[in-house]
Each structure stands twice: as structure tokens, then as C-alpha cells.
Design a protein around this motif. Structure first.
Motif, PDB file in Angstrom:
ATOM      1  N   TYR A  93       0.832  -1.208   0.000  1.00  0.00           N
ATOM      2  CA  TYR A  93       0.000   0.000   0.000  1.00  0.00           C
ATOM      3  C   TYR A  93       0.865   1.257   0.000  1.00  0.00           C
ATOM      4  CZ  TYR A  93      -3.524  -3.404   1.346  1.00  0.00           C
ATOM      5  OH  TYR A  93      -4.345  -4.499   1.390  1.00  0.00           O
ATOM      6  N   GLY A  94       2.167   1.104  -0.206  1.00  0.00           N
ATOM      7  CA  GLY A  94       3.089   2.228  -0.131  1.00  0.00           C
ATOM      8  C   GLY A  94       3.234   2.983  -1.436  1.00  0.00           C
ATOM      9  N   ASP A  95       4.184   3.902  -1.470  1.00  0.00           N
ATOM     10  CA  ASP A  95       4.445   4.733  -2.638  1.00  0.00           C
ATOM     11  C   ASP A  95       5.103   3.898  -3.733  1.00  0.00           C
ATOM     12  OD1 ASP A  95       4.883   6.783  -4.396  1.00  0.00           O
ATOM     13  OD2 ASP A  95       6.590   7.638  -3.307  1.00  0.00           O
ATOM     14  N   VAL A  96       4.551   3.933  -4.937  1.00  0.00           N
ATOM     15  CA  VAL A  96       5.085   3.138  -6.047  1.00  0.00           C
ATOM     16  C   VAL A  96       5.691   4.017  -7.138  1.00  0.00           C
ATOM     17  CG1 VAL A  96       3.478   1.241  -5.657  1.00  0.00           C
ATOM     18  CG2 VAL A  96       2.807   3.114  -7.171  1.00  0.00           C
ATOM     19  N   THR A  97       5.746   5.307  -6.909  1.00  0.00           N
ATOM     20  CA  THR A  97       6.210   6.238  -7.939  1.00  0.00           C
ATOM     21  C   THR A  97       7.645   5.933  -8.336  1.00  0.00           C
ATOM     22  OG1 THR A  97       4.792   7.939  -6.965  1.00  0.00           O
ATOM     23  CG2 THR A  97       6.474   8.666  -8.535  1.00  0.00           C
ATOM     24  N   GLY A  98       7.873   5.805  -9.645  1.00  0.00           N
ATOM     25  CA  GLY A  98       9.222   5.615 -10.154  1.00  0.00           C
ATOM     26  C   GLY A  98       9.859   4.294  -9.785  1.00  0.00           C
ATOM     27  N   LYS A  99       9.058   3.282  -9.495  1.00  0.00           N
ATOM     28  CA  LYS A  99       9.602   1.976  -9.103  1.00  0.00           C
ATOM     29  C   LYS A  99       9.148   0.907 -10.097  1.00  0.00           C
ATOM     30  CE  LYS A  99       9.517   3.362  -4.235  1.00  0.00           C
ATOM     31  NZ  LYS A  99       8.948   3.111  -2.888  1.00  0.00           N
ATOM     32  N   TYR A 100      10.045  -0.058 -10.319  1.00  0.00           N
ATOM     33  CA  TYR A 100       9.791  -1.091 -11.312  1.00  0.00           C
ATOM     34  C   TYR A 100      10.203  -2.459 -10.762  1.00  0.00           C
ATOM     35  CZ  TYR A 100       9.429   2.883 -14.481  1.00  0.00           C
ATOM     36  OH  TYR A 100       9.055   4.059 -15.069  1.00  0.00           O
ATOM     37  N   VAL A 101       9.626  -3.486 -11.376  1.00  0.00           N
ATOM     38  CA  VAL A 101      10.011  -4.856 -11.050  1.00  0.00           C
ATOM     39  C   VAL A 101      10.550  -5.493 -12.327  1.00  0.00           C
ATOM     40  CG1 VAL A 101       9.264  -7.093 -10.159  1.00  0.00           C
ATOM     41  CG2 VAL A 101       8.236  -4.994  -9.271  1.00  0.00           C
ATOM     42  N   GLU A 102      11.774  -5.988 -12.233  1.00  0.00           N
ATOM     43  CA  GLU A 102      12.450  -6.599 -13.385  1.00  0.00           C
ATOM     44  C   GLU A 102      12.387  -8.124 -13.278  1.00  0.00           C
ATOM     45  OE1 GLU A 102      16.716  -5.919 -15.527  1.00  0.00           O
ATOM     46  OE2 GLU A 102      16.785  -6.551 -13.423  1.00  0.00           O
ATOM     47  N   PHE A 103      12.283  -8.775 -14.445  1.00  0.00           N
ATOM     48  CA  PHE A 103      12.215 -10.231 -14.510  1.00  0.00           C
ATOM     49  C   PHE A 103      13.273 -10.722 -15.490  1.00  0.00           C
ATOM     50  CE2 PHE A 103       8.105  -8.278 -13.846  1.00  0.00           C
ATOM     51  CZ  PHE A 103       7.661  -8.882 -12.680  1.00  0.00           C
ATOM     52  N   ILE A 104      14.102 -11.667 -15.053  1.00  0.00           N
ATOM     53  CA  ILE A 104      15.181 -12.173 -15.876  1.00  0.00           C
ATOM     54  C   ILE A 104      15.064 -13.687 -15.988  1.00  0.00           C
ATOM     55  CG2 ILE A 104      17.690 -12.358 -16.145  1.00  0.00           C
ATOM     56  CD1 ILE A 104      16.713  -9.525 -16.416  1.00  0.00           C
ATOM     57  N   GLY A 105      15.182 -14.187 -17.208  1.00  0.00           N
ATOM     58  CA  GLY A 105      15.121 -15.615 -17.441  1.00  0.00           C
ATOM     59  C   GLY A 105      16.480 -16.273 -17.347  1.00  0.00           C
ATOM     60  N   THR A 106      16.497 -17.571 -17.563  1.00  0.00           N
ATOM     61  CA  THR A 106      17.724 -18.353 -17.471  1.00  0.00           C
ATOM     62  C   THR A 106      18.410 -18.493 -18.817  1.00  0.00           C
ATOM     63  OG1 THR A 106      16.631 -19.655 -15.741  1.00  0.00           O
ATOM     64  CG2 THR A 106      18.653 -20.552 -16.626  1.00  0.00           C
ATOM     65  N   ASP A 107      17.666 -18.356 -19.908  1.00  0.00           N
ATOM     66  CA  ASP A 107      18.215 -18.643 -21.232  1.00  0.00           C
ATOM     67  C   ASP A 107      19.281 -17.639 -21.655  1.00  0.00           C
ATOM     68  OD1 ASP A 107      15.985 -16.986 -21.019  1.00  0.00           O
ATOM     69  OD2 ASP A 107      15.381 -17.232 -23.103  1.00  0.00           O
ATOM     70  N   ASP A 108      20.312 -18.143 -22.341  1.00  0.00           N
ATOM     71  CA  ASP A 108      21.376 -17.306 -22.899  1.00  0.00           C
ATOM     72  C   ASP A 108      21.086 -17.060 -24.372  1.00  0.00           C
ATOM     73  OD1 ASP A 108      23.146 -16.995 -20.629  1.00  0.00           O
ATOM     74  OD2 ASP A 108      23.544 -19.143 -20.817  1.00  0.00           O
ATOM     75  N   LEU A 109      21.032 -15.794 -24.750  1.00  0.00           N
ATOM     76  CA  LEU A 109      20.617 -15.420 -26.100  1.00  0.00           C
ATOM     77  C   LEU A 109      21.628 -14.492 -26.750  1.00  0.00           C
ATOM     78  CD1 LEU A 109      16.908 -14.597 -25.196  1.00  0.00           C
ATOM     79  CD2 LEU A 109      17.796 -16.774 -26.049  1.00  0.00           C
ATOM     80  N   GLY A 110      21.505 -14.390 -28.043  1.00  0.00           N
ATOM     81  CA  GLY A 110      22.356 -13.465 -28.767  1.00  0.00           C
ATOM     82  C   GLY A 110      21.979 -12.020 -28.498  1.00  0.00           C
ATOM     83  N   ASN A 111      22.952 -11.143 -28.606  1.00  0.00           N
ATOM     84  CA  ASN A 111      22.758  -9.716 -28.385  1.00  0.00           C
ATOM     85  C   ASN A 111      22.116  -9.099 -29.624  1.00  0.00           C
ATOM     86  OD1 ASN A 111      23.023  -6.943 -28.115  1.00  0.00           O
ATOM     87  ND2 ASN A 111      25.038  -7.046 -27.170  1.00  0.00           N
ATOM     88  N   LYS A 112      20.839  -8.721 -29.537  1.00  0.00           N
ATOM     89  CA  LYS A 112      20.130  -8.163 -30.686  1.00  0.00           C
ATOM     90  C   LYS A 112      20.692  -6.818 -31.108  1.00  0.00           C
ATOM     91  CE  LYS A 112      15.868  -8.835 -31.516  1.00  0.00           C
ATOM     92  NZ  LYS A 112      14.393  -8.874 -31.584  1.00  0.00           N
ATOM     93  N   CYS A 113      21.246  -6.090 -30.159  1.00  0.00           N
ATOM     94  CA  CYS A 113      21.799  -4.770 -30.443  1.00  0.00           C
ATOM     95  C   CYS A 113      23.119  -4.885 -31.194  1.00  0.00           C
ATOM     96  CB  CYS A 113      21.995  -4.006 -29.137  1.00  0.00           C
ATOM     97  SG  CYS A 113      22.986  -2.510 -29.269  1.00  0.00           S
ATOM     98  N   GLY A 114      23.900  -5.897 -30.841  1.00  0.00           N
ATOM     99  CA  GLY A 114      25.200  -6.072 -31.472  1.00  0.00           C
ATOM    100  C   GLY A 114      26.307  -5.267 -30.833  1.00  0.00           C
ATOM    101  N   GLY A 115      25.992  -4.500 -29.789  1.00  0.00           N
ATOM    102  CA  GLY A 115      26.995  -3.686 -29.112  1.00  0.00           C
ATOM    103  C   GLY A 115      26.778  -3.693 -27.614  1.00  0.00           C
ATOM    104  N   PRO A 116      27.507  -2.855 -26.875  1.00  0.00           N
ATOM    105  CA  PRO A 116      27.418  -2.842 -25.410  1.00  0.00           C
ATOM    106  C   PRO A 116      26.156  -2.183 -24.864  1.00  0.00           C
ATOM    107  CG  PRO A 116      28.950  -1.161 -26.157  1.00  0.00           C
ATOM    108  CD  PRO A 116      28.553  -1.939 -27.368  1.00  0.00           C
ATOM    109  N   GLY A 117      25.408  -1.482 -25.741  1.00  0.00           N
ATOM    110  CA  GLY A 117      24.185  -0.850 -25.272  1.00  0.00           C
ATOM    111  C   GLY A 117      24.420   0.499 -24.623  1.00  0.00           C
ATOM    112  N   PRO A 118      23.366   1.171 -24.171  1.00  0.00           N
ATOM    113  CA  PRO A 118      23.473   2.547 -23.664  1.00  0.00           C
ATOM    114  C   PRO A 118      23.694   2.663 -22.157  1.00  0.00           C
ATOM    115  CG  PRO A 118      21.186   1.982 -23.907  1.00  0.00           C
ATOM    116  CD  PRO A 118      21.953   0.751 -24.279  1.00  0.00           C
TER     117      PRO A 118
END
Length: 626
Positions: A315-340
Motif C-alpha cells: 500500500y506504499g508509494d510506487v512512484t518511479g519503481k519497477y520490477v524486473e524479470f530475468i530468465g535463465t536462457d542465454d541469447l544473442g545480443n540483438k543490439c550487437g553492441g554494449p548498449g546505452p
């Protein structure tokens, strides 16, 4: 005494004394006080003496307000006291503590946190109690064009030993790939060759199974090899910078510590119907047909219960907060670089991940689930075994399979796939423009909720209907429709005159809404079409089409024209089946029904012909070279 009072005098007497009594009674209740019994008796005797001293026989009775109050008010007060004792106690306390108003106000401020409802430990279960038995897996091995089986196929007398999906033998077409250990139904249409495994069921199979999809015929979307995980060793890690109490849960702990919920959810790839878009101009995605959708009953625990377990105030403040979900699978880098993100650079291999606003995760009405079963069985490896994220009303691309980590953060996920996948970019943005101008990082174009959509599943592609034997009869058209975000499909309409007029289909509503009135599943519909309506006007055999469109509670229908986008996703334009008048081998006139496309590399469909290609809304005419 009252017998000698005139009628008019009695009326005036009652009117006056009633007003006085209510006023005095209300005052006494407000003060929260009942007259002392000894003092009351004394006043009662005095009042009685005053009454008896009057010349009642010759003079109308005159009662002053004080006398009336003494005689009647105590009775009124006694009744009021019983009915309003709680109010009296509160008001008395308020009166007694008037001198401490400032102190009291501070205390109340500290106690303001919203009242938390009582939690009886139960969660909504809408499974076999509403929908009957789970659909059974009707596994069929793959057979070639000569209908020949293969070594290791399950023969009839062996089927009694099959207890679960995983008891079937693997598909021999996967030999030599990382997935060669996984059983798969031979009817599934493979869209990306051998590996990775991406498939959809044939539309006629969906039409047969209807509302609940057997696990062996459910859509599969894999970006790489399926992780080979174990129930006994897999762990779910909950952490992140905003997590008050970092926690690691085993599968047994996850399934025994928390309340269990169970309900059906439709999962659809937002690339469903992409091949229709690829026929306008090639996107960067492969050819999903019309069957990239399925509906199963999932069992698991609510994400909000897990978050509360690790110390998140639901019931608390949720402003500017997120929940991240990460899987186990190893995949290729779609960006092809280190990212931003310098603090989290992308390597050659990355994990599939995404994030949701914390508010979405904590909303009880949204029922975000960590699932470990589907249709009464543990998840199949292709569908996320041992646990996956299920976000009702969202696209399948947000529902992380083989879930390993949940992080509570002050920012969106920095996963490569959170940015470089599932975007509904403007039609003029090409792959080169998107990479050059940073369009992948414009999160206003992210796709989360499913789009409103409807399709025809009966008649099937290239099915024929004899005119002579069916003239004067009706033909049942069937299909499915769904929306997103919990919105209910309110109607499905059919047109045979290219949208000039529309007729309502009959909706088969099987889903039970969740306790907050939200809907997470497709519905199936039917419409009885007069066969005479299919007779063509003129000489052209392309004069008739059957159109279908759906509406939801937003009172918005599907658009008429498709919209070309770089990823070819969220395609939800009106579904059109062409009707051709032909002669069969016996010389009889038949109607042949033609879908716009067939999935994957299968041939056929009116949209594959240059002459029938549609124009994309928002893009303009596509040249032949394009």
C-alpha cells in the motif's frame, strides 16, 4: 388526564412537546450523558406535583417544556443511548480530550497508513470448479507427407504408460539441436526451421479444441535453446536495489509458503498474423500465421504476495519503481553492441528480461502470477519449466519463461530485449532509421497489452461448400476474439458486403470474470450464414468476402486496413476470407474459402498474390520492388 384535552389542544401539545423532546434528546445524546437516577426521581416528583395542582377539570392541560422534558426525555435518552452508545463514546472522548487537540492530531497522522483488509490466506481459484476437467494432451508424433511414422513413435498399446507430457518421445527432427530431449507434437507448424523452436498449431486444431487449449497444441515462442532445468535445484532470486529483504526461494518453498491461485489466461504472440504484414513489405520478423494464440489454466502464486514477503509495502508509494524479470536462457545480443547503460554493458550473450511498473505488479485486480503449472501439469520445458511469469492481458513477449530473478529497481529493466523487441514503431521507421536515431529506446512505443483481435477458424483454408446441396440452408462460421488489459469483448460482427452492413455473431462466453470484473481469455463465436448470400454478383469469382471484426468495452472496433511496422506486430485489422465460386471434379458448383496467408513457409493465401496485396494504412502504396 389526556381524556379531558380537546382535539386541537392535543394536536398542538404533541407538536410542541415532540419538537422540544427531540431537541433535548439530541442534546443529551450529543453530550453522551444520562441524568443521574436520584436527581431524575426528584425532578419527576416535582413535575407530578405541578400537574396535579392545576384545575384539570375546567382548564385545558398546560405543560411547560421543562415538565415535558423531565417526563419524556429520560425515556427517549435511554433508547437513544442504546442505539447510539458507540457515537456517545466517541463524542465523550472528543469532549474530554478537547484540551489535547494538537497531540491527538499528531497521533492520528501517524496512524493514517491505509487500513489493510483482512487476508484470509485464500486467492481466487477459477479452474476446474468453473471449466470442468483440464483438456488432455492429445499428443501425435510427427509424420511425413506419406503419413509414415518414425522409429520410437508411441504405438497404441504403449499409451497406457503415458502419465504426463514428458513421457512422450522427442521429435526426431530435433536430433542434433540443443532441444533434442524435448517431446513436441507433430502437428505444430514450425516457423523458423529446426532451431530455435517457434511454432503455432494449425487453425483447424484450434477450432476443434475451442476455449481451453491442450498443452501440446499451445503456441511456442523460443529465442534460443530451451534451458534444461530441474525442479529440485532451480532457485528464484528476489533482490534489486529497492528490495528490503533479499530472498532465494526453492521450487518447493515457492509452492508451499504462499497462497495458490489458478485461472485461465490467453497468451498470444503480438506477432500473430505477421505474415499478412510481410506480404505488404518484409518486416524483421518471421511468418506467424493466424494461430499464434492459446488459452490454458495456469496455477501459481501472485507476484504481489512474493513482493510483500520480501518487505515491499503493498500500500506504499510506487512512484518511479519497477520490477524486473530475468530468465535463465542465454541469447544473442540483438543490439550487437554494449548498449546505452555503461554500468550494465551487454555482452555477446544476454539474458531475456523485461520489467513492469511496481504499481502494475501490486494491483490485486491485475493478478500478475508466477506460474508453475498449466492445465493441471507442471509446465512443459517449451513453456517455461519450472516457473514462468504470467501477466494476464499482456503480450506473450513480456511473460518471461524459465524465470530466475526478480529485481525491484528505481528504473526500467536494462535488458537488451526490453528495448530491442516488441515495439510498435511508426510505419516510416525502417531498420536503419531505428538503429541510427535511437528508436529502440523510445519507450512510448513499447507493446504491453494485447490488441483487440478476431479471426475466422471455420471455414478452414481451402475448404469447399457444395452449392446445390446447401442452397436454402445456413452455414456455421466460427472463430475466436480477444482483447487486452482485462477488457471484455462485447461483440463480434460479420459482413458479406465488404463492410456496408454488419450482422452480430453469437458469443460463447465461457470465461468467469475475475473478482474485479476483468477478462483474461479469448472467447469463441459463431454465425449462421445464409448460403444464398455467397452467390456472386457478376462474372468475377472474387466478388464475395467474409469479414469479421470485434469490439470491446472501449467501444472501439478493429481497423479495416493493416498498418505496416518494422516488427509487424499487433496486427489486428479486419480478418477477410475470400469466397471463390468454382467447379469440383464432378462438375458441381462449390464455394472455396481462402485465408489471406498460411503460416511459416506454407504456400497459399490471397494476400500472397501481387494483384490482391492490400495497401497499408499510414504507409502508402508499396512498390513491386519493395
Amino acid at each position: 388526564t389526556h381524556s379531558s384535552v380537546t382535539t386541537e389542544q392535543e394536536r398542538l401539545y404533541h407538536k410542541k412537546t415532540t419538537q422540544q423532546t427531540y431537541c433535548l434528546g439530541g442534546l443529551i445524546v450529543w453530550l453522551g450523558e444520562i441524568p443521574d437516577q436520584e436527581e431524575h426521581n426528584k425532578q419527576k416528583d416535582n413535575a407530578h406535583d405541578r400537574i396535579m395542582s392545576q384545575q384539570i377539570e375546567s382548564t385545558p392541560l398546560q405543560l411547560d417544556p421543562t415538565t415535558v422534558a423531565v417526563l419524556i426525555v429520560p425515556f427517549i435518552c435511554s433508547v437513544a443511548y442504546v442505539h447510539f452508545r458507540e457515537l456517545v463514546a466517541q463524542l465523550s472522548a472528543k469532549s474530554q480530550d478537547a484540551a489535547d487537540k494538537t497531540t491527538k492530531a499528531i497521533v492520528v497522522e501517524k496512524e493514517v497508513p491505509s487500513k489493510k483488509p483482512e487476508d484470509d490466506g485464500t486467492r481466487s481459484v477459477r479452474a476446474q470448479n468453473f471449466y470442468g476437467s483440464y483438456p488432455k494432451n492429445t499428443m501425435r508424433p510427427w509424420k511425413n507427407s506419406r503419413n509414415e511414422g518414425r522409429e520410437g513413435d508411441v504405438v497404441d498399446h504403449d499409451k497406457s504408460a503415458i502419465k504426463s507430457f514428458m513421457d512422450y518421445p522427442p521429435d526426431h527432427r530435433d536430433v542434433g539441436t540443443p532441444d533434442e530431449w524435448i517431446p513436441r507434437d507433430g502437428r505444430l507448424v514450425r516457423l523458423t526451421g529446426k532451431h530455435p523452436f517457434n511454432c503455432e498449431p494449425p487453425v483447424p486444431e484450434l477450432d476443434k479444441t475451442g476455449f481451453l487449449t491442450p498443452g501440446n497444441l499451445h503456441i511456442i515462442r523460443n529465442h534460443g535453446a530451451v534451458p534444461k532445468l530441474s525442479w529440485e535445484t532451480h532457485k528464484l532470486h528476489i533482490g534489486g536495489g529497492l528490495c528490503p529483504k533479499k530472498t532465494v526461494l526453492s521450487m518447493d518453498e515457492l509452492t508451499t509458503i504462499f497462497p495458490i491461485t489458478e485461472f485461465p489466461v490467453t497468451i498470444s504472440c503480438c506477432g500473430n498474423r505477421r505474415k499478412e504484414i510481410n506480404m505488404i513489405k518484409q518486416t524483421i520478423g518471421f511468418n506467424w500465421g493466424n494461430g499464434a494464440c492459446g488459452n490454458m489454466i495456469y496455477k501459481g502464486v501472485l507476484l504481489r504476495d512474493l513482493l510483500q514477503h520480501v518487505g515491499i509495502d503493498i500500500y506504499g508509494d510506487v512512484t518511479g519503481k519497477y520490477v524486473e524479470f530475468i530468465g535463465t536462457d542465454d541469447l544473442g545480443n540483438k543490439c550487437g553492441g554494449p548498449g546505452p547503460f555503461p554500468d550494465e554493458p551487454w555482452g555477446e550473450k544476454v539474458k531475456y528480461g523485461t520489467s513492469l511498473p511496481l504499481a502494475k505488479c501490486l494491483d490485486a485486480a491485475d493478478e500478475v502470477m508466477i506460474a508453475f503449472q498449466a492445465n493441471g501439469e507442471r509446465l512443459h520445458p517449451d513453456r517455461g519449466y519450472p516457473i514462468r511469469l504470467v501477466i494476464p492481458g499482456y503480450i506473450g513477449g513480456r511473460m518471461i519463461k524459465w524465470l530466475a530473478k526478480i529485481n525491484i529497481l528505481s528504473h526500467e529493466s536494462h535488458s537488451c530485449y526490453h528495448y530491442w523487441d516488441n515495439k510498435y514503431l511508426p510505419p516510416q521507421v525502417t531498420a536503419e532509421i531505428a538503429a541510427k536515431d535511437g528508436w529502440w529506446y523510445k519507450q512510448e512505443y513499447i507493446i504491453n497489452e494485447l490488441s483487440l483481435n478476431s479471426l475466422i477458424t471455420k471455414p478452414s483454408h481451402n475448404e469447399t461448400l457444395d452449392l446445390k446441396s446447401n442452397l436454402g440452408k445456413t452455414y456455421e462460421i466460427r472463430g475466436y476474439a480477444h482483447s487486452g488489459g482485462g477488457r471484455e469483448v462485447t461483440r463480434v460482427e460479420i459482413s458479406t458486403d465488404q463492410g456496408a452492413t454488419w450482422n452480430l455473431a453469437t458469443l460463447n462466453r465461457q470465461e468467469v470474470a475475475n473478482p474485479y470484473g476483468k477478462y483474461w481469455c479469448w472467447l469463441w463465436w459463431k454465425y449462421d450464414l445464409d448460403v444464398a448470400d455467397l452467390i456472386m454478383v457478376g462474372d468475377s469469382d472474387n466478388g464475395k468476402e467474409i469479414w469479421c471484426r470485434a469490439w470491446d468495452t472501449s467501444n472501439s472496433p478493429q481497423p479495416e486496413k493493416p498498418v505496416w511496422t518494422l516488427m509487424g506486430q499487433s496486427s489486428n485489422h479486419i480478418f477477410r476470407v475470400k469466397v471463390h465460386k468454382e467447379q469440383n471434379g464432378a462438375g458441381d458448383v462449390v464455394f472455396r474459402f481462402e485465408y489471406p496467408t498460411q503460416p511459416g513457409q506454407q504456400s497459399g493465401g490471397w494476400a500472397t498474390r501481387t494483384a490482391d496485396k492490400v495497401k497499408s494504412a499510414g504507409y502508402g502504396p508499396i512498390s513491386f520492388d519493395e
